[in-house]
Design a protein around this motif. Structure first.
Motif, mmCIF file in Angstrom:
data_model
loop_
_atom_site.group_PDB
_atom_site.id
_atom_site.type_symbol
_atom_site.label_atom_id
_atom_site.label_comp_id
_atom_site.label_asym_id
_atom_site.label_seq_id
_atom_site.Cartn_x
_atom_site.Cartn_y
_atom_site.Cartn_z
ATOM 1 N N MET A 177 10.276 -9.157 -20.128
ATOM 2 C CA MET A 177 9.284 -10.182 -20.381
ATOM 3 C C MET A 177 9.263 -10.563 -21.861
ATOM 4 N N LEU A 178 9.228 -9.568 -22.753
ATOM 5 C CA LEU A 178 9.159 -9.865 -24.178
ATOM 6 C C LEU A 178 10.530 -10.092 -24.804
ATOM 7 N N ASN A 179 11.580 -9.986 -24.020
ATOM 8 C CA ASN A 179 12.924 -10.155 -24.567
ATOM 9 C C ASN A 179 13.198 -11.590 -24.985
ATOM 10 N N ASN A 180 12.563 -12.563 -24.353
ATOM 11 C CA ASN A 180 12.853 -13.966 -24.602
ATOM 12 C C ASN A 180 11.765 -14.653 -25.408
ATOM 13 N N ILE A 181 11.014 -13.912 -26.198
ATOM 14 C CA ILE A 181 9.894 -14.510 -26.937
ATOM 15 C C ILE A 181 10.405 -15.463 -28.024
ATOM 16 N N GLY A 182 11.332 -15.059 -28.827
ATOM 17 C CA GLY A 182 11.910 -15.924 -29.845
ATOM 18 C C GLY A 182 10.972 -16.208 -31.005
ATOM 19 N N LEU A 183 11.486 -16.931 -31.985
ATOM 20 C CA LEU A 183 10.726 -17.273 -33.186
ATOM 21 C C LEU A 183 9.548 -18.202 -32.888
#
Length: 72
Positions: free
Chosen positions: A1-7
């Motif tokens: 879930m948090l892997n694709n948070i990005g800048l």
């Protein structure tokens, strides 16, 4: 879930936190976190110093059972 948070996601979270808590509250919170980290590091260093002092001052005793000493 948090892997694709990005800048952009991190920036959005930072803006929301800033709006909710305000700059002063966040600054004081970070100051408290810094004091806690400093205190933790000081405690760890004192513990290591105390441990090394106690080991250096006491004679080391061989507590190996007699049956194990023969195997070495």
């Amino acid at each position: 879930m948090l892997n694709n948070i990005g800048l952009p996601g991190i920036l959005l979270i930072a803006v929301v936190v800033l709006v909710l808590f305000g700059r002063g509250k966040i600054a004081s919170l970070m100051g408290e976190v810094g004091k806690g980290i400093t205190s933790f590091k000081k405690g760890v260093k004192e513990g290591q110093d105390e441990l090394s002092d106690s080991v250096a001052s006491d004679e080391l005793k061989d507590v190996t059972p007699e049956t194990e000493k023969d195997k070495a």
